[in-house]
Design an enzyme around this catalytic site. Structure first.
Site, PDB file in Angstrom:
ATOM      1  N   GLU A  93       0.826  -1.215   0.000  1.00  0.00           N
ATOM      2  CA  GLU A  93       0.000   0.000   0.000  1.00  0.00           C
ATOM      3  C   GLU A  93       0.859   1.263   0.000  1.00  0.00           C
ATOM      4  OE1 GLU A  93      -3.216   0.228  -0.445  1.00  0.00           O
ATOM      5  OE2 GLU A  93      -3.630  -1.922  -0.310  1.00  0.00           O
TER       6      GLU A  93
ATOM      7  N   ASN B 131       1.347   3.957  -3.037  1.00  0.00           N
ATOM      8  CA  ASN B 131       1.048   5.378  -2.841  1.00  0.00           C
ATOM      9  C   ASN B 131       2.201   6.251  -3.333  1.00  0.00           C
ATOM     10  OD1 ASN B 131      -1.499   4.969  -1.763  1.00  0.00           O
ATOM     11  ND2 ASN B 131      -0.877   5.315   0.352  1.00  0.00           N
TER      12      ASN B 131
ATOM     13  N   ARG C 157      -9.041   4.066  -8.036  1.00  0.00           N
ATOM     14  CA  ARG C 157      -8.367   3.681  -6.798  1.00  0.00           C
ATOM     15  C   ARG C 157      -9.413   3.553  -5.701  1.00  0.00           C
ATOM     16  NH1 ARG C 157      -4.213   1.488  -8.217  1.00  0.00           N
ATOM     17  NH2 ARG C 157      -3.548   1.556  -6.059  1.00  0.00           N
TER      18      ARG C 157
END
Length: 146
Positions: free
Chosen positions: A46, A50, A105
């Site tokens: 994650e 990002n 997303r």
């Protein structure tokens, strides 16, 4: 005792799995549970995603930086970029928020990170980058001998 590692790599999506495996291999030496290892790998995915998608807008000529330390059964993990930064960190940490809705997303990255780690600190400066510092206390894995 403290043991630590650092790695940096190009901001391309193919390196997300490299980051997961690298951190997992390092953390594995302290015998985490399978659930803990899965959670740490998910958090790395994650945070690195990002950096690549939001911090660098999928531009491959940048670097993502990871440091990981093992200190008395605790994992300290820092993932950072030197990208565009986050203008409102509190807003970005809200479930379902995404700065890239056109990419479909889910907006759950920080929520997932916060659920799997004990502490999460996000420091971001517009046009300078974002640093996510996290900690997780590991339970002692028990080996059953027969």
């Amino acid at each position: 005792m403290k043991n630590e590692m650092a790695v940096q790599f190009a901001s391309i999506s193919e390196n997300e799995s490299f980051a997961r495996v690298t951190v997992a291999a390092f953390v594995s030496q302290v015998d985490p549970t399978m659930d803990e290892l899965t959670e740490i790998k998910t958090v790395v995915s994650e945070a690195v995603t990002n950096c690549i998608i939001h911090g660098y807008n999928n531009e491959a000529h940048h670097q993502v930086y990871i440091t990981c330390a093992l200190i008395d059964g605790e994992v300290e993990l820092t993932i950072k970029d030197e990208g565009i930064g986050i203008s409102d960190v509190d807003e970005a940490r809200q479930p379902l928020y995404t700065s890239k809705p056109e990419l479909e997303r889910s907006g759950m990255g920080f929520t997932i990170i916060e659920n799997f780690m004990d502490t999460v600190e996000v420091i971001s400066i517009p046009d300078k980058g974002t640093t996510v510092h996290m900690t997780k206390q590991l339970t002692k894995s028990k080996t059953v001998c027969s």
